[in-house]
Design a protein around this motif. Structure first.
Motif, short mmCIF file in Angstrom:
data_model
loop_
_atom_site.label_atom_id
_atom_site.label_comp_id
_atom_site.label_asym_id
_atom_site.label_seq_id
_atom_site.Cartn_x
_atom_site.Cartn_y
_atom_site.Cartn_z
N SER A 1 -1.69 4.33 -1.72
CA SER A 1 -2.97 4.10 -2.12
C SER A 1 -3.79 5.04 -1.02
O SER A 1 -4.99 5.01 -1.08
N LYS B 1 -7.88 -0.99 1.79
CA LYS B 1 -8.51 0.25 2.13
C LYS B 1 -9.81 0.19 2.23
O LYS B 1 -10.63 0.13 1.34
N HIS C 1 0.74 -1.27 -0.14
CA HIS C 1 -0.09 -0.02 0.01
C HIS C 1 0.73 1.23 0.11
O HIS C 1 0.50 2.18 -0.59
N LEU D 1 -6.10 7.18 -2.95
CA LEU D 1 -7.07 6.89 -3.76
C LEU D 1 -8.19 6.66 -3.24
O LEU D 1 -8.21 6.31 -1.95
N GLU E 1 -6.93 0.76 -8.58
CA GLU E 1 -5.54 0.81 -8.27
C GLU E 1 -5.25 0.74 -6.89
O GLU E 1 -4.02 0.73 -6.33
N ALA E 2 -6.47 0.64 -6.13
CA ALA E 2 -6.10 0.36 -4.53
C ALA E 2 -6.02 -0.82 -4.35
O ALA E 2 -6.95 -1.84 -4.35
N VAL F 1 -4.85 -5.75 -8.07
CA VAL F 1 -5.29 -4.39 -8.61
C VAL F 1 -5.88 -4.74 -10.09
O VAL F 1 -5.96 -5.63 -10.60
N ALA G 1 1.96 1.75 -3.44
CA ALA G 1 0.82 2.30 -4.47
C ALA G 1 0.33 3.38 -4.07
O ALA G 1 -0.38 4.01 -4.97
N SER H 1 -11.16 2.34 -5.85
CA SER H 1 -10.30 2.47 -7.17
C SER H 1 -9.61 1.23 -7.55
O SER H 1 -9.08 0.50 -6.90
#
Length: 619
Positions: A36, A71, A31, A39, A45-46, A101, A34, A43
């Motif tokens: 995150s 998240k 995390h 985000l 992408e999280a 992801v 990323a 998302s």
């Protein structure tokens, strides 16, 4: 330790070695890389990260939990949710952890074994039916790799409150193992998977072996326990897990069996309205609950069928108590029982089953039902606005334990179905935002009713607030630590005892408990085994040649919350504040009278300041 990275949008798979002590450290690394915290929780992408600890596959019991770190759409910061026994089969997936992801175009199932990943489209439905269809359709995979499925239910696609469900399968008999189902639920991991990535199921299996051979050495393990406890490992396990197996002093076992006898008049009832009742009134209600709610379970499970099971790993604790095919735990049944004004055990069974099949977090669902029941009862909402046909019985003083229980249980099933199906404007609002933000929206929408009734929506709920929108409802204990300003709530990363003390002392005890719980989760160990695991955890890490975890784990979660704008915030709900002050009075606190809001704010701020000093010092 090996991390498998999966982009479900591009269907690309990678591998990465990390020098860490366990799954929480892996997840924090993922995390952080990323970023995150920037985000939206949903998302693509999280990352949703899951995995297990270093002690799988050997001679230790209770070390096969699969831990999710994501998240949360509810708290807006990182949350942890674990599912029992799954790592016993997942240890063959070819990595210690997986990071997901990207987002698939259609709902998919990931089949992971021996480091290989297959992407298969599915049509998700009822969580249990989805699991059954996966097994029947891909029986060869299950048999070849001795696999176990994790699935989401409809709630993961329509609410913030979706769970991840796993039901173990006996591949030889070709049937589900009753009682060996478990849930990673708090904080909405199912929602993160479904709405964030369109992942409806994950099937894990493969060649099983210990990550570290030393953990299979019974002499080395016994040596540690003889030094620490003066007893062999198995003897310490039997002693330290007695509550969850069978307590001869109480004649019962498991969380459901023990908690009703242990906590009795301290049990939260009717959405925590019981905190306003006298001790004598609470005792009368506790007696009714023992007779109508606890005793039917006790007769069936301990006096008649003796149906006790484990979560899917070979463990002698057999903590899963099963009533006519339904696993019974305190939290889920209290959510469908006394917390929503239902004192009849038989009425709670179909409601728990409905919650499970829809794929909801039972604890949060209990809070939603109790909150909306109370809002209808006091006149903030009309029954039809939540899709029910009459006003719930939600006054404990005028409560008829049989007739009103039946009514409330019937209304609750309808309300839960409506919530998942978003059938009314009010329920759509709650399903999208959760209790905290929905309460504010409803106060604006129904301002005239707020004025007329003298009640605010937020004041009927109990939650700890995070940032501007995040929150977490407490597990079902009358315990100030469950709404205290801790960075992770909704689990037991706090002092969860029904106690009260000065804020600095409370913060210290809560921090110490949080760090200890983080270590257990990082190692993928069931907290029912914490009694023996915590004292020897350092030695077990040394045994396998790893550095043990440090308070940096909890600090990492706190720092993430700050970056995400989801730090703990002062209490917004009157009932949350009253949870603290009523127990302080119950226990005879002289220093803290909580006569006005300033007293609450001072206690909260002093707790938070003390906690942050402990975190920054790592003490």
């Amino acid at each position: 330790m090996l991390l498998l990275t999966i982009d479900v949008g591009s269907q690309k798979v990678g591998k990465k070695e990390l020098n860490v002590s366990g799954i929480l450290e892996i997840a924090l690394t993922v995390h952080k890389e990323a970023e995150s915290w920037r985000l939206d929780p949903l998302s693509p992408e999280a990352p949703v990260v899951f995995g297990f600890g270093p002690f799988v596959g050997g001679r230790l019991y209770g070390v096969h939990r699969l831990v999710f770190v994501f998240k949360s759409p509810q708290t807006k910061t990182l949350h942890i949710s674990a599912i029992g026994g799954v790592a016993y089969k997942a240890m063959g997936m070819g990595a210690q952890a997986v990071s997901i992801v990207g987002k698939a175009e259609r709902p998919i199932a990931l089949f992971i074994a021996n480091g290989d990943v297959k992407f298969i489209e599915v049509n998700p439905s009822d969580a249990y039916e989805t699991a059954r269809q996966l097994y029947e359709r891909y029986i060869d995979f299950f048999k070849q790799y001795d696999a176990r499925a994790l699935v989401v239910g409809p709630a993961a696609y329509t609410t913030y409150n979706g769970a991840v469900i796993s039901i173990d399968i006996d591949v030889k008999k070709g049937e589900f193992k009753l009682g060996a189902e478990d849930f990673a639920a708090r904080g909405g991991p199912g929602t993160a998977l479904a709405q964030g990535h369109n992942v409806a199921a994950i099937v894990l299996g493969g060649f099983k072996k210990p990550l570290y051979e030393k953990i299979s050495d019974p002499e080395a393990i016994d040596k540690i326990f003889l030094y620490k406890f003066g007893k062999r490992y198995i003897d310490v396990v039997q002693e330290k897990t007695i509550k969850y197996r069978f307590d001869p002093k109480l004649g019962t076992g498991g969380t459901f069996g023990v908690n009703y006898l242990h906590y009795r008049d301290l049990l939260p009832l009717f959405g925590y309205k019981s905190i306003y009742m006298s001790k004598e009134e609470r005792i009368k209600h506790a007696d009714l609950i023992v007779e109508l709610f606890w005793r039917p379970f006790q007769r069936e499970v301990f006096e008649k069928s003796k149906s006790w099971y484990n979560c899917g790993e070979p463990c002698p604790v057999v903590c899963k108590k099963v009533w006519r095919g339904k696993k019974v735990d305190y939290e889920s049944f209290h959510a469908a029982g006394p917390f929503i004004g239902n004192y009849l055990f038989e009425e709670a069974v179909p409601l728990v089953d409905k919650i499970d099949r829809l794929g909801l977090d039972a604890i949060e669902t209990g809070h939603i039902v109790a909150w909306l029941f109370d809002a209808v009862y006091v006149g903030l909402l009309k029954p039809e606005e939540v899709g029910i046909d009459e006003i719930p019985a939600f006054d404990p003083q005028s409560f008829n334990p049989v007739e009103d229980s039946r009514k409330n249980a019937r209304l609750a099933i309808k309300l839960v179905e409506n919530f998942v199906n978003n059938t009314t404007e009010v329920l759509s609002l709650v399903a999208k935002y959760g209790i905290r933000k929905a309460a504010r929206e409803l106060e604006r929408k129904f301002h005239d009713r707020v004025v007329t009734t003298g009640h605010r929506f937020r004041d009927l709920a109990v939650y700890a607030a995070y940032g501007t929108e995040g929150y977490m409802t407490p597990n079902f204990y009358w315990a100030p630590g469950l709404v205290a300003p801790m960075y992770i709530q909704g689990r037991y990363w706090t002092n969860y005892n029904p106690t009260f003390m000065a804020p600095e002392d409370f913060a210290k005890s809560s921090y110490e408990r949080a760090v200890a719980e983080a270590y257990i989760d990082n190692a993928g160990i069931c907290r029912f085994h914490r009694g023996w695991a915590e004292p020897v955890l350092k030695e077990l890490y040394t045994l396998v040649g790893l550095d043990p975890p440090t308070p940096e784990i909890y600090r990492g979660f706190a720092q993430y919350a700050k970056l995400a704008g989801a730090e703990p915030m002062p209490w917004e709900s009157k009932r949350a504040r009253d949870l603290v002050s009523t127990l302080a009075r119950e226990l005879g606190s002289k220093e803290w009278q909580f006569q006005d809001y300033d007293d609450y704010y001072e206690w909260w701020i002093r707790f938070k300041d003390a906690l942050d000093k402990l975190i920054s010092g790592g003490a």
